[in-house]
Design a protein around this motif. Structure first.
Motif, PDB file in Angstrom:
ATOM      1  N   ALA A  89      -2.606  -1.904  -3.345  1.00  0.00           N
ATOM      2  CA  ALA A  89      -2.988  -2.271  -1.985  1.00  0.00           C
ATOM      3  C   ALA A  89      -2.780  -1.054  -1.085  1.00  0.00           C
ATOM      4  O   ALA A  89      -1.981  -0.168  -1.388  1.00  0.00           O
ATOM      5  CB  ALA A  89      -2.158  -3.442  -1.499  1.00  0.00           C
ATOM      6  N   ALA A  90      -3.491  -1.014   0.019  1.00  0.00           N
ATOM      7  CA  ALA A  90      -3.415   0.138   0.917  1.00  0.00           C
ATOM      8  C   ALA A  90      -1.997   0.377   1.421  1.00  0.00           C
ATOM      9  O   ALA A  90      -1.566   1.521   1.573  1.00  0.00           O
ATOM     10  CB  ALA A  90      -4.368  -0.050   2.083  1.00  0.00           C
ATOM     11  N   ASP A  91      -1.252  -0.701   1.660  1.00  0.00           N
ATOM     12  CA  ASP A  91       0.113  -0.509   2.178  1.00  0.00           C
ATOM     13  C   ASP A  91       1.092  -0.070   1.090  1.00  0.00           C
ATOM     14  O   ASP A  91       2.214   0.332   1.386  1.00  0.00           O
ATOM     15  CB  ASP A  91       0.611  -1.780   2.864  1.00  0.00           C
ATOM     16  N   GLU A  92       0.694  -0.084  -0.176  1.00  0.00           N
ATOM     17  CA  GLU A  92       1.550   0.385  -1.258  1.00  0.00           C
ATOM     18  C   GLU A  92       1.418   1.889  -1.492  1.00  0.00           C
ATOM     19  O   GLU A  92       2.247   2.482  -2.168  1.00  0.00           O
ATOM     20  CB  GLU A  92       1.215  -0.350  -2.554  1.00  0.00           C
ATOM     21  N   LEU A  93       0.376   2.486  -0.964  1.00  0.00           N
ATOM     22  CA  LEU A  93       0.158   3.913  -1.147  1.00  0.00           C
ATOM     23  C   LEU A  93       1.011   4.704  -0.172  1.00  0.00           C
ATOM     24  O   LEU A  93       1.168   4.337   0.979  1.00  0.00           O
ATOM     25  CB  LEU A  93      -1.322   4.253  -0.944  1.00  0.00           C
ATOM     26  N   SER A  94       1.535   5.811  -0.643  1.00  0.00           N
ATOM     27  CA  SER A  94       2.379   6.653   0.195  1.00  0.00           C
ATOM     28  C   SER A  94       1.839   8.079   0.140  1.00  0.00           C
ATOM     29  O   SER A  94       1.767   8.679  -0.927  1.00  0.00           O
ATOM     30  CB  SER A  94       3.821   6.612  -0.296  1.00  0.00           C
ATOM     31  N   PHE A  95       1.456   8.594   1.293  1.00  0.00           N
ATOM     32  CA  PHE A  95       0.948   9.954   1.365  1.00  0.00           C
ATOM     33  C   PHE A  95       1.950  10.809   2.128  1.00  0.00           C
ATOM     34  O   PHE A  95       1.993  10.800   3.344  1.00  0.00           O
ATOM     35  CB  PHE A  95      -0.411   9.995   2.069  1.00  0.00           C
ATOM     36  N   THR A  96       2.772  11.516   1.395  1.00  0.00           N
ATOM     37  CA  THR A  96       3.749  12.391   2.023  1.00  0.00           C
ATOM     38  C   THR A  96       3.636  13.783   1.420  1.00  0.00           C
ATOM     39  O   THR A  96       3.314  13.944   0.246  1.00  0.00           O
ATOM     40  CB  THR A  96       5.193  11.883   1.820  1.00  0.00           C
TER      41      THR A  96
END
Length: 55
Positions: free
Chosen positions: A18-25
């Protein structure tokens, strides 16, 4: 690529994040490139696409 080959490639991807599970750091606070690197890449691309000097 045939349909059956494509289906076998993607058969293991039945669930998606899901979009909220992705982490872009960023792994670092350093920039991905430097101004001199950008200049050299631009120059090289221009040189290659124009055919070099005398053309």
């Amino acid at each position: 690529m045939e349909t059956q080959e494509l289906m076998s490639l993607v058969s293991g991807y039945s669930t998606y994040a899901a979009a909220d599970e992705l982490s872009f750091t960023a792994e670092s606070s350093e920039p991905a490139s430097t101004p001199i690197c950008g200049f050299l890449a631009s120059f090289a691309f221009s040189y290659i696409t124009s055919g070099g000097p005398g053309r």
